[in-house]
Design a protein around this motif. Structure first.
Motif, PDB file in Angstrom:
ATOM      1  N   LYS A   1       0.816  -1.217   0.000  1.00  0.00           N
ATOM      2  CA  LYS A   1       0.000   0.000   0.000  1.00  0.00           C
ATOM      3  C   LYS A   1       0.851   1.269   0.000  1.00  0.00           C
ATOM      4  O   LYS A   1       0.324   2.375  -0.039  1.00  0.00           O
ATOM      5  CB  LYS A   1      -0.914   0.009   1.221  1.00  0.00           C
ATOM      6  CG  LYS A   1      -1.947  -1.121   1.221  1.00  0.00           C
ATOM      7  CD  LYS A   1      -2.832  -1.033   2.462  1.00  0.00           C
ATOM      8  CE  LYS A   1      -3.868  -2.155   2.469  1.00  0.00           C
ATOM      9  NZ  LYS A   1      -4.742  -2.088   3.674  1.00  0.00           N
ATOM     10  N   ASP A   2       2.169   1.099   0.043  1.00  0.00           N
ATOM     11  CA  ASP A   2       3.068   2.246   0.097  1.00  0.00           C
ATOM     12  C   ASP A   2       3.553   2.639  -1.294  1.00  0.00           C
ATOM     13  O   ASP A   2       3.904   1.770  -2.109  1.00  0.00           O
ATOM     14  CB  ASP A   2       4.284   1.934   0.964  1.00  0.00           C
ATOM     15  CG  ASP A   2       3.927   1.693   2.418  1.00  0.00           C
ATOM     16  OD1 ASP A   2       3.003   2.349   2.922  1.00  0.00           O
ATOM     17  OD2 ASP A   2       4.574   0.828   3.044  1.00  0.00           O
ATOM     18  N   THR A   3       3.588   3.957  -1.541  1.00  0.00           N
ATOM     19  CA  THR A   3       4.170   4.478  -2.775  1.00  0.00           C
ATOM     20  C   THR A   3       5.379   5.326  -2.419  1.00  0.00           C
ATOM     21  O   THR A   3       5.247   6.395  -1.807  1.00  0.00           O
ATOM     22  CB  THR A   3       3.163   5.322  -3.569  1.00  0.00           C
ATOM     23  OG1 THR A   3       2.023   4.513  -3.891  1.00  0.00           O
ATOM     24  CG2 THR A   3       3.801   5.844  -4.853  1.00  0.00           C
ATOM     25  N   LEU A   4       6.545   4.831  -2.762  1.00  0.00           N
ATOM     26  CA  LEU A   4       7.794   5.540  -2.498  1.00  0.00           C
ATOM     27  C   LEU A   4       8.082   6.462  -3.674  1.00  0.00           C
ATOM     28  O   LEU A   4       7.930   6.058  -4.833  1.00  0.00           O
ATOM     29  CB  LEU A   4       8.950   4.563  -2.312  1.00  0.00           C
ATOM     30  CG  LEU A   4       9.029   3.777  -0.998  1.00  0.00           C
ATOM     31  CD1 LEU A   4       7.825   2.862  -0.789  1.00  0.00           C
ATOM     32  CD2 LEU A   4      10.298   2.940  -0.948  1.00  0.00           C
TER      33      LEU A   4
ATOM     34  N   GLU B   1      11.626   9.045  -0.498  1.00  0.00           N
ATOM     35  CA  GLU B   1      12.123   7.744  -0.033  1.00  0.00           C
ATOM     36  C   GLU B   1      12.949   7.002  -1.083  1.00  0.00           C
ATOM     37  O   GLU B   1      13.446   5.910  -0.828  1.00  0.00           O
ATOM     38  CB  GLU B   1      10.961   6.830   0.378  1.00  0.00           C
ATOM     39  CG  GLU B   1       9.987   7.413   1.374  1.00  0.00           C
ATOM     40  CD  GLU B   1       8.852   8.194   0.726  1.00  0.00           C
ATOM     41  OE1 GLU B   1       8.023   8.741   1.480  1.00  0.00           O
ATOM     42  OE2 GLU B   1       8.801   8.263  -0.523  1.00  0.00           O
TER      43      GLU B   1
ATOM     44  N   TYR C   1      11.052  -1.454   5.253  1.00  0.00           N
ATOM     45  CA  TYR C   1      10.603  -2.161   4.048  1.00  0.00           C
ATOM     46  C   TYR C   1      11.173  -3.578   4.006  1.00  0.00           C
ATOM     47  O   TYR C   1      11.551  -4.096   2.950  1.00  0.00           O
ATOM     48  CB  TYR C   1      10.989  -1.368   2.794  1.00  0.00           C
ATOM     49  CG  TYR C   1      10.333  -0.012   2.756  1.00  0.00           C
ATOM     50  CD1 TYR C   1       8.946   0.105   2.609  1.00  0.00           C
ATOM     51  CD2 TYR C   1      11.085   1.144   2.921  1.00  0.00           C
ATOM     52  CE1 TYR C   1       8.334   1.353   2.609  1.00  0.00           C
ATOM     53  CE2 TYR C   1      10.480   2.392   2.922  1.00  0.00           C
ATOM     54  CZ  TYR C   1       9.106   2.489   2.766  1.00  0.00           C
ATOM     55  OH  TYR C   1       8.492   3.722   2.776  1.00  0.00           O
TER      56      TYR C   1
END
Length: 514
Positions: free
Chosen positions: A120-123, A128, A247
């Motif tokens: 669900k993470d967008t780097l 980041e 991560y």
């Protein structure tokens, strides 16, 4: 070298006007004189101060525009050094037709956009995520974790087919401490991943260099040694900020990601090291080499310099860093060619130090004389000086030539300060480390300082680092001491060795078969 008034040098003996007149009168027979010169008749003891200043003023002049690697001013400096070697009669290295060792570097522009979707993470780029290399890319797939990604061993690629896959590796290496080591390890990972056909490389960064610095550094243009050949497509390579192991799911099999990047456009940039040889006089020892090295590049003009500047003076002349050192090897080349030492000398002016020790790294991988026959590297480099009564030697206690260096400095009224500013990790931040990692003892002979204080910071990578601000009496003595140290090391009966237990001792034993 300018001759002193009323002095003639004949067959290694210094004769004054009075002594020449005395020789016209009959004398009683005397025992034959030794042809071995006294210390005071060595060329470095009558070096020309004006010549030292002239070389420095040219190399740190506005016309060379900060000598930035890849720019015209850098090429002009290389040509100037090469022509000095020619005038001195230095030999070209084996296999070379001139003094220039050409290096095809690569200029890489910054990425303009990139994202990495992990669950669900967008780097995002600039937060980041940083892009190290690659063409415009959109990839979706499962990742495969290969440890540090530096070997084919059990914690690496062993038994894993990564062709066309997205590879994840741990940042740094078990031994990497400073920036240079971290960046070198990263380049090796990209090279290995590319050779195995990986589609992309994700590096989990959690090293000692603050992420903010990493982000800033890779948001601008870099110059480097190409990791892959000119005919192959560079593997897409990104670093992500993995502080606190946030991560860690990327180490798990089956973790799907989507990577999008604009890539980093790259073009070829020609540059060159400059190398000349002074053949030794000893029938056996002349097959061994002492390298005298200094980088001749600096940081350029305006925004290239990376520090504040005024419109009235936007050129980062680099008088201290490192016209000072370059002149030292030029003066050493002159004195040592006038009276050659027992071992051979390779005088080596290096490009690309300011953009990642590139010239020395390239030379260490493409040596002009065999590394096994290279017994020492006396490197000279420095941010500046705050004490004109000393020279500072980084690696003095580690590299086996302390006595020779101290003797040389003392001969010109200078003391020696060992291992200045230890918190800075300076040994691994100059060109000497490229030789050290191969096993060659390699200290850096620097202008006098004990700590990084205001006097150093005032000039280090600043536009006011001009020739007019130098103490040329000190530069002169420094050049003399450097040259004499080189002679004493080259004349040693036994080659220097790493101190027992040094981190590079094992590399030295492997190189020299000890």
């Amino acid at each position: 070298m300018q001759p002193l008034p009323f002095i003639v040098v004949v067959a290694g003996l210094t004769l004054t006007t009075a002594s020449m007149q005395a020789q016209t009168r009959p004398t009683k027979p005397v025992a034959a004189r030794s042809k071995t010169p006294t210390t005071a008749t060595l060329p470095e003891f009558s070096m020309s101060r004006m010549e030292v200043e002239s070389h420095t003023r040219f190399l740190a002049s506005d016309e060379l525009m900060g000598r930035r690697t890849g720019e015209a001013g850098n090429r002009a400096a290389a040509r100037y050094i090469a022509e000095q070697f020619r005038q001195l009669g230095l030999k070209t290295p084996p296999g070379q037709t001139d003094y220039l060792q050409p290096i095809e570097l690569e200029r890489t522009k910054a990425a303009t956009n990139a994202t990495l979707l992990v669950g669900k993470d967008t780097l995002k780029l600039g937060k980041e995520l940083v892009v190290m290399a690659g063409e415009p890319t959109t990839l979706t797939g499962d990742v495969i974790y290969v440890g540090y990604g530096l070997t084919d061993g059990d914690d690496g690629y062993k038994g894993r087919d990564v062709k066309g896959r997205i590879v994840v590796v741990q940042g740094g290496s078990p031994e990497a401490k400073g920036p240079g080591e971290i960046f070198r390890a990263s380049a090796e990972k990209r090279k290995l991943a590319a050779s195995k056909g990986a589609a992309a490389l994700i590096e989990l960064y959690s090293e000692s260099i603050p992420w903010g610095f990493v982000n800033q550094y890779f948001s601008r243009e870099q110059i480097g040694i190409p990791v892959t050949s000119a005919t192959s497509t560079p593997v897409t390579h990104v670093w992500i900020n993995n502080a606190n192991n946030q991560y860690k799911q990327l180490k798990e099999a089956g973790q799907a990601v989507t990577l999008r990047t604009s890539g980093r456009p790259h073009t070829s940039v020609p540059s060159a090291n400059v190398a000349g040889i002074i053949e030794g006089t000893d029938p056996k020892l002349k097959d061994e080499y002492v390298i005298l090295s200094a980088h001749f590049d600096h940081v350029g003009v305006g925004k290239q310099g990376g520090s504040a500047y005024q419109p009235s003076d936007s050129i980062f002349n680099g008088a201290r860093d490192n016209a000072f050192g370059t002149v030292s090897i030029l003066e050493a080349a002159k004195a040592l060619s006038q009276q050659r030492p027992k071992r051979s000398i390779l005088v080596l002016a290096l490009t690309g130090e300011e953009v990642g020790l590139l010239g020395s790294r390239y030379y260490a991988e493409h040596p002009l004389v065999p590394l096994k026959q290279t017994v020492f590297d006396l490197n000279t480099d420095g941010a500046g000086y705050n004490d004109t009564t000393i020279v500072s030697v980084i690696g003095l206690e580690r590299t086996g030539a302390k006595a020779e260096i101290e003797t040389a400095a003392k001969a010109f009224g200078l003391g020696v300060f060992a291992e200045p500013a230890p918190e800075q990790g300076l040994f691994d931040r100059s060109d000497n480390v490229s030789f050290a990692v191969k096993g060659i003892p390699a200290p850096t002979f620097s202008p006098g300082f004990k700590t990084f204080d205001e006097a150093i910071g005032k000039y280090y990578h600043q536009a006011i680092d001009n020739p007019e601000s130098l103490d040329f009496n000190y530069v002169y003595k420094f050049c003399q001491a450097f040259t004499y140290a080189a002679r004493l090391i080259a004349d040693r009966p036994m080659r220097p060795h790493w101190s027992a237990g040094d981190k590079y001792e094992a590399a030295g034993k492997a190189l020299y078969g000890q």
